[in-house]
Design an enzyme around this catalytic site. Sequence first.
Site, PDB file in Angstrom:
ATOM      1  N   HIS A  60      65.736  41.020  51.673  1.00  0.00           N
ATOM      2  CA  HIS A  60      64.708  41.957  52.127  1.00  0.00           C
ATOM      3  C   HIS A  60      63.292  41.467  51.875  1.00  0.00           C
ATOM      4  CE1 HIS A  60      67.630  44.952  53.150  1.00  0.00           C
ATOM      5  NE2 HIS A  60      68.086  45.077  51.906  1.00  0.00           N
ATOM      6  N   ARG A  86      68.598  36.392  45.618  1.00  0.00           N
ATOM      7  CA  ARG A  86      69.455  37.331  46.330  1.00  0.00           C
ATOM      8  C   ARG A  86      69.564  36.829  47.765  1.00  0.00           C
ATOM      9  NH1 ARG A  86      69.007  43.853  47.114  1.00  0.00           N
ATOM     10  NH2 ARG A  86      66.986  43.377  48.060  1.00  0.00           N
ATOM     11  N   ASP A 100      71.571  24.674  46.448  1.00  0.00           N
ATOM     12  CA  ASP A 100      71.067  23.318  46.634  1.00  0.00           C
ATOM     13  C   ASP A 100      69.558  23.241  46.394  1.00  0.00           C
ATOM     14  OD1 ASP A 100      73.604  22.488  47.263  1.00  0.00           O
ATOM     15  OD2 ASP A 100      73.255  22.309  49.420  1.00  0.00           O
ATOM     16  N   GLU A 161      76.692  48.544  45.725  1.00  0.00           N
ATOM     17  CA  GLU A 161      75.683  49.390  46.361  1.00  0.00           C
ATOM     18  C   GLU A 161      76.231  50.158  47.564  1.00  0.00           C
ATOM     19  OE1 GLU A 161      72.534  46.869  47.796  1.00  0.00           O
ATOM     20  OE2 GLU A 161      73.926  45.300  48.418  1.00  0.00           O
ATOM     21  N   ASP A 187      70.369  51.466  47.979  1.00  0.00           N
ATOM     22  CA  ASP A 187      71.542  51.571  48.839  1.00  0.00           C
ATOM     23  C   ASP A 187      72.628  52.422  48.206  1.00  0.00           C
ATOM     24  OD1 ASP A 187      71.110  50.209  51.333  1.00  0.00           O
ATOM     25  OD2 ASP A 187      71.001  48.344  50.217  1.00  0.00           O
TER      26      ASP A 187
END
Length: 268
Positions: A60, A86, A100, A161, A187
């Site tokens: 987000h 995230r 990576d 969530e 959420d």
Amino acid sequence: MSTAAETAGTGDSPSHVARFTAALRARERLVGYWSVLDAPPVTERLARLGYDYVCLDIQHGLMGYAGMLNSLTAIDAGGAAVGLVRVVTNDPAPIGQALDAGAAGVIVPMIDTAEQAAAAVTACRYPPVGRRSYGPMRAGLRLGPSLAEANAATAVLAMIETAAGLANLKAICATPGLDGIYVGPSDLRIALGGADSNDPSLDEEFEAAVAEIRTAAADAGIAAGIHTTDGATAARRLAEGYTFASVSCDLIHLELAAADHLSTARHG
């Protein structure tokens, strides 16, 4: 007890990430910061304050791959916190890119089942225990070339969530290789029937779910994390039994500080 950030040493030490992950798995109390802005010089300053980790929100947040890469480099420059990411979804490609690029671990959103949690773990581990593709462009500087070392030091956190995630909570927590779970409060409240992410009519149900989640994690012996709006809430959740907590985010803090200064300038 010293925090992971206080005991980690220099950011370029291969043991820096491993020490953080060990503290996470040992259910030590850790405090992190949440970043949504593509502003590496700001992220670098935040990472030097003493937080155990800074999590970059690619799901987000307002940054893409280049922003994530530059921000992880900025976090490492601070020499204290580690960088978590995230990821946008539970898929080997974005998970592999984040690792990576040098992330110490990933927070994987919208986990509904133990099978999905297992898929996230598999995406974070090199063969033969997983299916992560080999190409540690920055990760090799953080963890060294050893596949076993990288597998052992990489943290995997599943977000709880959704209604399905809550229903399958115990099975998710029992997933082999999963290091912890992480509550997405917005959420979760909506999943419980909230009209919006702050619906106060769901407070009782929400708190019951938050307690259920931390208990399930404790019973499984894994870390339990939660996002919070401020330091006081983070301290309360840690006191309740959560083992790590993230504090607000850079965009919200910038807005609040600017509004406070404006109010003082206009009204004294």
